[in-house]
Design a protein around this motif. Structure first.
Motif, PDB file in Angstrom:
ATOM      1  N   THR A 163       0.818  -1.214   0.000  1.00 48.19           N
ATOM      2  CA  THR A 163       0.000   0.000   0.000  1.00 48.19           C
ATOM      3  C   THR A 163       0.848   1.259   0.000  1.00 48.19           C
ATOM      4  OG1 THR A 163      -0.129  -0.036   2.414  1.00 48.19           O
ATOM      5  CG2 THR A 163      -1.889  -1.146   1.207  1.00 48.19           C
ATOM      6  N   SER A 164       2.160   1.111  -0.079  1.00 49.90           N
ATOM      7  CA  SER A 164       3.026   2.287  -0.101  1.00 49.90           C
ATOM      8  C   SER A 164       3.206   2.768  -1.531  1.00 49.90           C
ATOM      9  CB  SER A 164       4.386   1.948   0.513  1.00 49.90           C
ATOM     10  OG  SER A 164       5.025   0.938  -0.241  1.00 49.90           O
ATOM     11  N   GLY A 165       3.700   3.993  -1.657  1.00 47.44           N
ATOM     12  CA  GLY A 165       3.921   4.577  -2.974  1.00 47.44           C
ATOM     13  C   GLY A 165       3.064   5.809  -3.174  1.00 47.44           C
ATOM     14  N   MET A 166       3.364   6.537  -4.219  1.00 49.39           N
ATOM     15  CA  MET A 166       2.687   7.786  -4.525  1.00 49.39           C
ATOM     16  C   MET A 166       1.588   7.560  -5.556  1.00 49.39           C
ATOM     17  SD  MET A 166       2.708  11.112  -3.906  1.00 49.39           S
ATOM     18  CE  MET A 166       4.368  11.530  -3.316  1.00 49.39           C
ATOM     19  N   VAL A 167       0.421   8.171  -5.347  1.00 44.53           N
ATOM     20  CA  VAL A 167      -0.660   8.151  -6.323  1.00 44.53           C
ATOM     21  C   VAL A 167      -0.704   9.534  -6.979  1.00 44.53           C
ATOM     22  CG1 VAL A 167      -3.103   7.720  -6.749  1.00 44.53           C
ATOM     23  CG2 VAL A 167      -1.952   6.583  -4.826  1.00 44.53           C
ATOM     24  N   LYS A 168      -0.515   9.555  -8.273  1.00 44.54           N
ATOM     25  CA  LYS A 168      -0.478  10.818  -9.021  1.00 44.54           C
ATOM     26  C   LYS A 168      -1.870  11.077  -9.599  1.00 44.54           C
ATOM     27  CE  LYS A 168       2.777  13.079 -12.174  1.00 44.54           C
ATOM     28  NZ  LYS A 168       3.958  12.832 -13.041  1.00 44.54           N
ATOM     29  N   VAL A 169      -2.484  12.200  -9.196  1.00 42.18           N
ATOM     30  CA  VAL A 169      -3.890  12.447  -9.522  1.00 42.18           C
ATOM     31  C   VAL A 169      -4.064  13.812 -10.195  1.00 42.18           C
ATOM     32  CG1 VAL A 169      -6.251  12.402  -8.659  1.00 42.18           C
ATOM     33  CG2 VAL A 169      -4.469  11.147  -7.434  1.00 42.18           C
ATOM     34  N   ALA A 170      -4.754  13.826 -11.324  1.00 37.53           N
ATOM     35  CA  ALA A 170      -4.998  15.055 -12.076  1.00 37.53           C
ATOM     36  C   ALA A 170      -6.314  15.697 -11.656  1.00 37.53           C
ATOM     37  CB  ALA A 170      -5.026  14.745 -13.568  1.00 37.53           C
ATOM     38  N   TYR A 171      -6.354  17.030 -11.729  1.00 39.12           N
ATOM     39  CA  TYR A 171      -7.570  17.744 -11.364  1.00 39.12           C
ATOM     40  C   TYR A 171      -7.610  19.102 -12.042  1.00 39.12           C
ATOM     41  CZ  TYR A 171      -4.988  21.002  -8.387  1.00 39.12           C
ATOM     42  OH  TYR A 171      -4.146  21.986  -7.940  1.00 39.12           O
ATOM     43  N   LEU A 172      -8.815  19.671 -12.099  1.00 41.10           N
ATOM     44  CA  LEU A 172      -9.020  21.080 -12.416  1.00 41.10           C
ATOM     45  C   LEU A 172      -9.429  21.780 -11.123  1.00 41.10           C
ATOM     46  CD1 LEU A 172      -8.873  20.231 -15.408  1.00 41.10           C
ATOM     47  CD2 LEU A 172     -10.882  21.661 -15.842  1.00 41.10           C
ATOM     48  N   PRO A 173      -9.056  23.027 -10.932  1.00 37.75           N
ATOM     49  CA  PRO A 173      -9.370  23.725  -9.672  1.00 37.75           C
ATOM     50  C   PRO A 173     -10.833  24.156  -9.598  1.00 37.75           C
ATOM     51  CG  PRO A 173      -8.160  25.180 -11.136  1.00 37.75           C
ATOM     52  CD  PRO A 173      -8.186  23.842 -11.812  1.00 37.75           C
ATOM     53  N   ILE A 174     -11.706  23.212  -9.291  1.00 38.34           N
ATOM     54  CA  ILE A 174     -13.138  23.452  -9.135  1.00 38.34           C
ATOM     55  C   ILE A 174     -13.611  22.730  -7.879  1.00 38.34           C
ATOM     56  CG2 ILE A 174     -13.647  23.794 -11.589  1.00 38.34           C
ATOM     57  CD1 ILE A 174     -14.393  20.877 -11.811  1.00 38.34           C
ATOM     58  N   THR A 175     -14.778  23.123  -7.379  1.00 34.37           N
ATOM     59  CA  THR A 175     -15.282  22.486  -6.156  1.00 34.37           C
ATOM     60  C   THR A 175     -15.537  20.999  -6.361  1.00 34.37           C
ATOM     61  OG1 THR A 175     -17.559  23.077  -6.737  1.00 34.37           O
ATOM     62  CG2 THR A 175     -16.382  24.587  -5.283  1.00 34.37           C
ATOM     63  N   HIS A 176     -15.750  20.577  -7.600  1.00 31.49           N
ATOM     64  CA  HIS A 176     -16.007  19.169  -7.885  1.00 31.49           C
ATOM     65  C   HIS A 176     -14.816  18.282  -7.542  1.00 31.49           C
ATOM     66  CE1 HIS A 176     -19.448  20.107 -10.968  1.00 31.49           C
ATOM     67  NE2 HIS A 176     -19.586  20.721  -9.809  1.00 31.49           N
ATOM     68  N   ALA A 177     -13.639  18.867  -7.439  1.00 31.24           N
ATOM     69  CA  ALA A 177     -12.428  18.094  -7.124  1.00 31.24           C
ATOM     70  C   ALA A 177     -11.968  18.286  -5.688  1.00 31.24           C
ATOM     71  CB  ALA A 177     -11.306  18.498  -8.077  1.00 31.24           C
ATOM     72  N   LEU A 178     -12.807  18.890  -4.851  1.00 37.01           N
ATOM     73  CA  LEU A 178     -12.385  19.246  -3.495  1.00 37.01           C
ATOM     74  C   LEU A 178     -12.030  18.026  -2.650  1.00 37.01           C
ATOM     75  CD1 LEU A 178     -11.934  21.685  -1.659  1.00 37.01           C
ATOM     76  CD2 LEU A 178     -14.326  21.498  -0.928  1.00 37.01           C
ATOM     77  N   VAL A 179     -12.675  16.897  -2.902  1.00 33.01           N
ATOM     78  CA  VAL A 179     -12.371  15.690  -2.112  1.00 33.01           C
ATOM     79  C   VAL A 179     -10.928  15.253  -2.323  1.00 33.01           C
ATOM     80  CG1 VAL A 179     -13.059  13.310  -1.603  1.00 33.01           C
ATOM     81  CG2 VAL A 179     -14.786  14.975  -2.250  1.00 33.01           C
ATOM     82  N   LEU A 180     -10.390  15.493  -3.510  1.00 34.74           N
ATOM     83  CA  LEU A 180      -8.985  15.147  -3.756  1.00 34.74           C
ATOM     84  C   LEU A 180      -8.063  15.929  -2.832  1.00 34.74           C
ATOM     85  CD1 LEU A 180      -8.708  14.943  -7.651  1.00 34.74           C
ATOM     86  CD2 LEU A 180      -8.754  13.047  -6.006  1.00 34.74           C
ATOM     87  N   TYR A 181      -8.376  17.193  -2.646  1.00 29.49           N
ATOM     88  CA  TYR A 181      -7.550  18.032  -1.779  1.00 29.49           C
ATOM     89  C   TYR A 181      -7.575  17.497  -0.349  1.00 29.49           C
ATOM     90  CZ  TYR A 181      -5.691  22.205   0.516  1.00 29.49           C
ATOM     91  OH  TYR A 181      -4.931  23.067   1.273  1.00 29.49           O
TER      92      TYR A 181
END
Length: 310
Positions: free
Chosen positions: A31-49
């Motif tokens: 379960t170790s390692g980095m997850v690289k995740v793309a987003y646009l700066p909108i409220t729809h992506a707030l859970v990623l933050y």
């Protein structure tokens, strides 16, 4: 003979800890390692933050400026996952690209905003209306507005605009209204030159807009890390049920004035981000009905609850 056994034992002892570590590593999930995740700066992506703040999974957020750029990064595997409009991701799957939807990006959170001079939807006749992408739930919501008010499609000019340009286009009179992700609707409403005509839940209950979509190579090569990431993502969504926390995250993530974000967050929720078969089947009906896709992928071929995967 005794010397030989003693010599063999001395040579073997240093190897045993390494062997034990190797065997231990085989039995423990990776379960170790980095997850690289793309987003646009909108409220729809707030859970990623909020997910990226977790101490239990490492997340690198990669910001993009447009949906085509983000989708290209996801489809080609330059990122492991993305918060993305679900319809283009469905189209990618339809074309044989290995991507899978594992969660909703949000619930509701889309609005139809019009100029202050527009009394009702019928006054959009002969005017221009903007959406961010024709392959989107914003297009579906626009069509629902037309259908509900018996307005033929040819009577409203539909254009695509980047979301950040929509408020100023409305203020200048270039467009009469738009449907978009937040906080761009709230910007116009808070600015006093736009008003709310519809919220998405009044046009389409349990609508699906953005989803957390992963590249299938990531699922194959790092299944345990993917499962851990999904688990932390859902936990983050539940934490955002607390409005004070949501507003704090939104101010850090989106860099918009607090009144804009407070208004925006009235229209969106993050508490239960599982993709239901029923809601997805309604989405399938609508993308076919409005010509967004002729052969969209079924729930079983595109959606996966990886938290339950053994």
């Amino acid at each position: 003979m005794k010397f030989f056994r003693k010599s063999l034992l001395l040579r073997t002892l240093p190897v045993l800890p390494l062997l034990a570590a190797a065997l231990s590593g085989c039995s423990e999930p990776k379960t170790s390692g980095m997850v690289k995740v793309a987003y646009l700066p909108i409220t729809h992506a707030l859970v990623l933050y909020e997910t990226a703040r977790s101490k239990d999974v490492q997340v690198e957020l990669v910001k993009y400026g447009s949906w085509p750029e983000l989708l290209d990064a996801l489809n080609t595997g330059r990122v492991d996952a993305a918060s993305v409009l679900i319809q283009p991701a469905m189209k990618a799957r339809e074309q044989g690209i290995g991507v899978t939807a594992i969660a909703l990006g949000h619930k509701d959170g889309n609005v139809v905003v019009v100029g202050k001079e527009i009394a009702d939807a019928n006054e959009l006749r002969g005017k221009t209306f903007a959406i961010p992408h024709r392959s989107s739930s914003h297009n579906i919501l626009f069509r629902e507005v037309l259908e509900r008010n018996d307005i033929p499609e040819k009577e409203v000019k539909l254009i695509e605009l980047p979301p950040p340009e929509m408020p100023s286009a409305l203020a200048s009179g270039r467009i009469a209204g738009y449907c978009v992700a937040e906080p761009f609707g709230a910007i116009a409403v808070n600015g006093g030159y736009g008003k709310l005509l519809y919220q998405s839940n009044t046009l389409w209950g349990d609508s699906i807009c953005c989803a957390l979509v992963v590249n299938d190579r990531f699922l194959r090569e790092k299944p345990e890390l993917a499962k851990k990431f999904a688990s932390e993502y859902h936990k983050a969504g539940k934490r955002l049920a607390e409005k004070g926390r949501t507003l704090t995250d939104a101010k850090e993530f989106l860099k918009q004035p607090e009144p804009v974000l407070a208004k925006s967050l009235e229209w969106i929720a993050y508490d239960n981000l599982k993709i239901s078969r029923t809601a997805y089947d309604v989405l399938l009906e609508k993308v076919r009905k409005y010509g967004i896709s002729d052969n969209p992928p079924s729930f079983d071929t595109f959606v996966k609850d990886i938290e339950k995967t053994e």
